[in-house]
Motif scaffolding. Structure first.
Motif, PDB file in Angstrom:
ATOM      1  N   GLY A   1       0.799  -1.217   0.000  1.00 39.09           N
ATOM      2  CA  GLY A   1       0.000   0.000   0.000  1.00 39.09           C
ATOM      3  C   GLY A   1       0.832   1.268   0.000  1.00 39.09           C
ATOM      4  N   TRP A   2       2.067   1.196   0.499  1.00 42.12           N
ATOM      5  CA  TRP A   2       2.943   2.371   0.535  1.00 42.12           C
ATOM      6  C   TRP A   2       3.742   2.551  -0.751  1.00 42.12           C
ATOM      7  CZ3 TRP A   2       2.345   6.089   3.914  1.00 42.12           C
ATOM      8  CH2 TRP A   2       1.820   5.803   5.175  1.00 42.12           C
ATOM      9  N   ILE A   3       3.842   1.516  -1.565  1.00 44.73           N
ATOM     10  CA  ILE A   3       4.729   1.598  -2.732  1.00 44.73           C
ATOM     11  C   ILE A   3       4.000   1.368  -4.051  1.00 44.73           C
ATOM     12  CG2 ILE A   3       6.709   0.815  -1.368  1.00 44.73           C
ATOM     13  CD1 ILE A   3       6.411  -1.925  -2.709  1.00 44.73           C
ATOM     14  N   SER A   4       2.687   1.089  -4.014  1.00 42.82           N
ATOM     15  CA  SER A   4       1.948   0.748  -5.238  1.00 42.82           C
ATOM     16  C   SER A   4       1.473   2.019  -5.938  1.00 42.82           C
ATOM     17  CB  SER A   4       0.758  -0.160  -4.908  1.00 42.82           C
ATOM     18  OG  SER A   4       1.213  -1.408  -4.443  1.00 42.82           O
ATOM     19  N   PHE A   5       2.404   2.672  -6.609  1.00 42.61           N
ATOM     20  CA  PHE A   5       2.080   3.860  -7.391  1.00 42.61           C
ATOM     21  C   PHE A   5       1.667   3.442  -8.801  1.00 42.61           C
ATOM     22  CE2 PHE A   5       4.902   5.368  -4.088  1.00 42.61           C
ATOM     23  CZ  PHE A   5       4.368   6.582  -3.723  1.00 42.61           C
ATOM     24  N   GLY A   6       0.902   4.315  -9.465  1.00 40.11           N
ATOM     25  CA  GLY A   6       0.657   4.097 -10.884  1.00 40.11           C
ATOM     26  C   GLY A   6      -0.735   3.707 -11.273  1.00 40.11           C
ATOM     27  N   GLY A   7      -1.654   3.540 -10.331  1.00 42.50           N
ATOM     28  CA  GLY A   7      -3.033   3.231 -10.692  1.00 42.50           C
ATOM     29  C   GLY A   7      -3.315   1.750 -10.842  1.00 42.50           C
ATOM     30  N   PRO A   8      -4.541   1.398 -11.239  1.00 41.65           N
ATOM     31  CA  PRO A   8      -4.992  -0.004 -11.236  1.00 41.65           C
ATOM     32  C   PRO A   8      -4.117  -0.952 -12.047  1.00 41.65           C
ATOM     33  CG  PRO A   8      -6.852   1.479 -11.560  1.00 41.65           C
ATOM     34  CD  PRO A   8      -5.621   2.326 -11.625  1.00 41.65           C
ATOM     35  N   ALA A   9      -3.700  -0.543 -13.238  1.00 43.76           N
ATOM     36  CA  ALA A   9      -2.891  -1.439 -14.067  1.00 43.76           C
ATOM     37  C   ALA A   9      -1.573  -1.777 -13.372  1.00 43.76           C
ATOM     38  CB  ALA A   9      -2.633  -0.804 -15.428  1.00 43.76           C
ATOM     39  N   ALA A  10      -0.960  -0.776 -12.751  1.00 45.96           N
ATOM     40  CA  ALA A  10       0.286  -1.026 -12.021  1.00 45.96           C
ATOM     41  C   ALA A  10       0.033  -1.909 -10.801  1.00 45.96           C
ATOM     42  CB  ALA A  10       0.918   0.298 -11.598  1.00 45.96           C
ATOM     43  N   HIS A  11      -1.096  -1.710 -10.118  1.00 48.47           N
ATOM     44  CA  HIS A  11      -1.401  -2.532  -8.947  1.00 48.47           C
ATOM     45  C   HIS A  11      -1.496  -4.003  -9.329  1.00 48.47           C
ATOM     46  CE1 HIS A  11      -3.548   1.250  -7.171  1.00 48.47           C
ATOM     47  NE2 HIS A  11      -2.244   1.374  -7.220  1.00 48.47           N
ATOM     48  N   ILE A  12      -2.107  -4.294 -10.476  1.00 47.49           N
ATOM     49  CA  ILE A  12      -2.203  -5.684 -10.937  1.00 47.49           C
ATOM     50  C   ILE A  12      -0.804  -6.268 -11.107  1.00 47.49           C
ATOM     51  CG2 ILE A  12      -2.939  -7.151 -12.862  1.00 47.49           C
ATOM     52  CD1 ILE A  12      -5.263  -5.085 -13.242  1.00 47.49           C
TER      53      ILE A  12
ATOM     54  N   ILE B   1       1.644 -13.859  -6.516  1.00 47.40           N
ATOM     55  CA  ILE B   1       1.589 -15.050  -7.357  1.00 47.40           C
ATOM     56  C   ILE B   1       2.987 -15.614  -7.574  1.00 47.40           C
ATOM     57  CG2 ILE B   1       0.744 -15.999  -9.537  1.00 47.40           C
ATOM     58  CD1 ILE B   1      -1.387 -14.785  -7.586  1.00 47.40           C
ATOM     59  N   HIS B   2       3.910 -14.784  -8.050  1.00 48.02           N
ATOM     60  CA  HIS B   2       5.250 -15.278  -8.356  1.00 48.02           C
ATOM     61  C   HIS B   2       6.092 -15.495  -7.100  1.00 48.02           C
ATOM     62  CE1 HIS B   2       4.918 -13.420 -12.669  1.00 48.02           C
ATOM     63  NE2 HIS B   2       4.156 -14.472 -12.498  1.00 48.02           N
ATOM     64  N   LYS B   3       6.004 -14.550  -6.157  1.00 51.73           N
ATOM     65  CA  LYS B   3       6.884 -14.631  -4.983  1.00 51.73           C
ATOM     66  C   LYS B   3       6.285 -15.488  -3.861  1.00 51.73           C
ATOM     67  CE  LYS B   3       9.343 -11.717  -1.636  1.00 51.73           C
ATOM     68  NZ  LYS B   3       9.609 -10.314  -1.191  1.00 51.73           N
ATOM     69  N   LEU B   4       5.026 -15.243  -3.514  1.00 49.15           N
ATOM     70  CA  LEU B   4       4.423 -15.935  -2.370  1.00 49.15           C
ATOM     71  C   LEU B   4       3.575 -17.135  -2.758  1.00 49.15           C
ATOM     72  CD1 LEU B   4       3.355 -12.855  -0.178  1.00 49.15           C
ATOM     73  CD2 LEU B   4       5.460 -14.204  -0.052  1.00 49.15           C
ATOM     74  N   GLY B   5       3.126 -17.224  -4.017  1.00 45.99           N
ATOM     75  CA  GLY B   5       2.353 -18.375  -4.467  1.00 45.99           C
ATOM     76  C   GLY B   5       1.001 -18.517  -3.792  1.00 45.99           C
ATOM     77  N   TRP B   6       0.327 -17.415  -3.549  1.00 44.67           N
ATOM     78  CA  TRP B   6      -0.961 -17.465  -2.857  1.00 44.67           C
ATOM     79  C   TRP B   6      -2.088 -18.011  -3.731  1.00 44.67           C
ATOM     80  CZ3 TRP B   6      -1.933 -12.531   0.595  1.00 44.67           C
ATOM     81  CH2 TRP B   6      -1.029 -12.550   1.658  1.00 44.67           C
ATOM     82  N   MET B   7      -1.953 -17.928  -5.029  1.00 42.40           N
ATOM     83  CA  MET B   7      -3.028 -18.321  -5.930  1.00 42.40           C
ATOM     84  C   MET B   7      -2.400 -18.774  -7.248  1.00 42.40           C
ATOM     85  SD  MET B   7      -6.123 -15.855  -7.372  1.00 42.40           S
ATOM     86  CE  MET B   7      -6.934 -15.596  -5.781  1.00 42.40           C
ATOM     87  N   PRO B   8      -2.923 -19.836  -7.876  1.00 44.03           N
ATOM     88  CA  PRO B   8      -2.400 -20.210  -9.192  1.00 44.03           C
ATOM     89  C   PRO B   8      -2.625 -19.093 -10.208  1.00 44.03           C
ATOM     90  CG  PRO B   8      -3.774 -21.955  -8.261  1.00 44.03           C
ATOM     91  CD  PRO B   8      -3.962 -20.754  -7.398  1.00 44.03           C
ATOM     92  N   GLN B   9      -1.758 -19.042 -11.213  1.00 46.22           N
ATOM     93  CA  GLN B   9      -1.829 -17.975 -12.203  1.00 46.22           C
ATOM     94  C   GLN B   9      -3.161 -17.970 -12.947  1.00 46.22           C
ATOM     95  OE1 GLN B   9       0.305 -15.555 -12.775  1.00 46.22           O
ATOM     96  NE2 GLN B   9      -0.639 -14.694 -14.601  1.00 46.22           N
ATOM     97  N   ASP B  10      -3.701 -19.163 -13.271  1.00 47.32           N
ATOM     98  CA  ASP B  10      -4.957 -19.198 -14.019  1.00 47.32           C
ATOM     99  C   ASP B  10      -6.121 -18.688 -13.169  1.00 47.32           C
ATOM    100  OD1 ASP B  10      -4.837 -21.348 -12.319  1.00 47.32           O
ATOM    101  OD2 ASP B  10      -5.713 -22.781 -13.731  1.00 47.32           O
TER     102      ASP B  10
ATOM    103  N   ALA C   1       4.039  -6.547 -16.127  1.00 48.72           N
ATOM    104  CA  ALA C   1       2.802  -7.313 -15.983  1.00 48.72           C
ATOM    105  C   ALA C   1       2.257  -7.750 -17.343  1.00 48.72           C
ATOM    106  CB  ALA C   1       1.755  -6.476 -15.239  1.00 48.72           C
ATOM    107  N   VAL C   2       2.327  -6.864 -18.328  1.00 55.11           N
ATOM    108  CA  VAL C   2       1.857  -7.213 -19.677  1.00 55.11           C
ATOM    109  C   VAL C   2       2.658  -8.379 -20.239  1.00 55.11           C
ATOM    110  CG1 VAL C   2       1.693  -6.403 -22.061  1.00 55.11           C
ATOM    111  CG2 VAL C   2       0.949  -4.924 -20.191  1.00 55.11           C
ATOM    112  N   LEU C   3       3.969  -8.320 -20.103  1.00 51.14           N
ATOM    113  CA  LEU C   3       4.815  -9.389 -20.633  1.00 51.14           C
ATOM    114  C   LEU C   3       4.554 -10.711 -19.915  1.00 51.14           C
ATOM    115  CD1 LEU C   3       8.178  -7.415 -21.033  1.00 51.14           C
ATOM    116  CD2 LEU C   3       6.704  -8.273 -22.864  1.00 51.14           C
ATOM    117  N   SER C   4       4.412 -10.659 -18.592  1.00 50.74           N
ATOM    118  CA  SER C   4       4.178 -11.887 -17.822  1.00 50.74           C
ATOM    119  C   SER C   4       2.843 -12.530 -18.173  1.00 50.74           C
ATOM    120  CB  SER C   4       4.229 -11.580 -16.318  1.00 50.74           C
ATOM    121  OG  SER C   4       5.505 -11.118 -15.935  1.00 50.74           O
TER     122      SER C   4
END
Length: 381
Positions: free
Chosen positions: A12-23, A31-40, A123-126
């Motif tokens: 919440g302190w570092i998520s600059f850039g609006g909704p697209a950046a937040h995603i 997803i990549h670091k903590l694995g809380w949810m499968p990518q699909d 995010a777009v590339l991933s």
């Protein structure tokens, strides 16, 4: 629950850039670091949030918290991610807007907007690598982005998503699942959503309740994210708020980390000057609550439908279209607001963004390391 809160509070302190950046932040961290949810499932949840009214990125974070620790985890995710921007916007309402014109503030915002460009591009590339492996899905993503560049707006977004779902049903059907999930709408949350929408205007007997009702109505009707909420709020809220107040809050919300809907915190404090904290709390809860109730009501049925062959095809089409939506956002508003093409700093800024993307994607440089670097870059630019 505390773990969920802490993870979202840090973002919440570092998520600059609006909704697209937040995603992009959510995908990289949870997803990549903590694995809380499968990518699909992440992509399927994101597609649902794109369809619902309210702030898509905050709803996605709410769903991530729910996946991790149930309802209280979802509440912890919301509080953690929203609290920094709530405190900053409340402080702005209490202190005035003199800080926003300071050169140091403008320089920091310049650097952080450029970092948002890097995060969204990553995010777009991933997501393209995950969901655009076929010619059909790649075509859907590119055509969707092209349509949104040519005809920007909420209507185009819905056309793109619905068309992609139909193409997916026709061309991307999945194999029948051995065990299909039972469809289930969480009716108490859905009834609560409609009950508050219909009854709150009739029960607004106090200033706080009236503020909550106005912002709840706005949160129930706004599609397309934070940039769309401004005209809706201008038509919904009392005329006692001047246009200057709206624009000050809107400009500050774009410069803040966290959700754009934190604009409500600023406006709520301005609407209730005798108790600004209470006004900010009522407005913030009111504007976020509708989207969260809908996520709780519909996410299980959405994921269950996605396991059926026809709906699996629709989900593949929608996931590809979501990549297109992110690609369109990469240009407008992210690129347009980050790099002034006619400025002498355009080439250095673009070079810095390219190097930042290399550092983030290939060298695995943490975002926390890039933040101070891009803030310093903002001073130089």
């Amino acid at each position: 629950m505390l773990h969920v809160f802490w993870q979202f509070f840090k973002l919440g302190w570092i998520s600059f850039g609006g909704p697209a950046a937040h995603i992009g932040y959510f995908q990289r961290h949870f997803i990549h670091k903590l694995g809380w949810m499968p990518q699909d499932r992440f992509a399927s949840t994101l597609a649902l949030c794109q369809f619902l009214p309210g702030p898509a990125s905050s709803q996605l974070g709410f769903a991530l918290g729910y996946q991790r620790a149930g309802l209280w985890g979802a509440v912890a995710a919301f509080i953690g991610f929203t609290l920094p921007s709530f405190l900053l916007m409340l402080a702005l309402a209490l202190a005035g807007n003199a800080w926003a014109s300071q050169p140091a503030a403008l320089a920091i915002v310049t650097g952080l907007k450029l970092l948002a460009l890097v995060v969204v591009a990553d995010a777009v590339l991933s997501m393209a690598r995950q969901f655009c492996r076929q010619k059909t899905t790649l075509t859907l993503a590119v055509l969707g982005a092209a349509l949104l560049w040519l005809f920007p707006g909420l209507a185009t977004q819905f056309v793109v998503l619905i068309a992609a779902a139909l193409v997916g049903i026709a061309l991307l059907k999945g194999e029948p699942a051995e065990h299909t999930q039972a469809l289930g709408v969480n009716w108490p949350f859905l009834l609560l959503f409609f009950g508050l929408l219909l009854l709150m205007p009739l029960l607004s007997l106090t200033d706080t309740a009236a503020i909550f009702a106005d912002f709840y109505q706005a949160g129930s009707l706004v599609f397309g994210g934070g940039h769309v909420v401004l005209p809706l709020l201008q038509n919904t809220l009392p005329e006692t708020l001047s246009e200057d107040v709206f624009l000050t809050g809107y400009g500050a919300a774009q410069a803040m980390p966290g959700p754009m809907f934190s604009l409500a915190s600023f406006l709520g404090a301005e609407l209730y000057p005798t108790s600004p904290i209470l006004g900010a709390l009522a407005a913030t809860l009111g504007i976020f609550l509708p989207g969260f109730l809908l996520v709780l009501a519909l996410q299980n049925s959405w994921h269950a439908l996605a396991s059926r062959p026809l709906m699996a095809g629709a989900a593949r089409g929608i996931n590809a279209a979501v990549v297109g939506l992110l690609l369109s956002a990469l240009y407008q508003p992210v690129f347009v607001s980050s790099i002034s093409v006619n400025s002498e700093t355009a080439a250095p800024a673009l070079a810095a963004a390219a190097i930042g993307l290399l550092a983030l994607r290939t060298l695995r440089c943490p975002v926390l390391v890039l933040i101070p670097l891009f803030m310093l870059l903002g001073f130089w630019l």
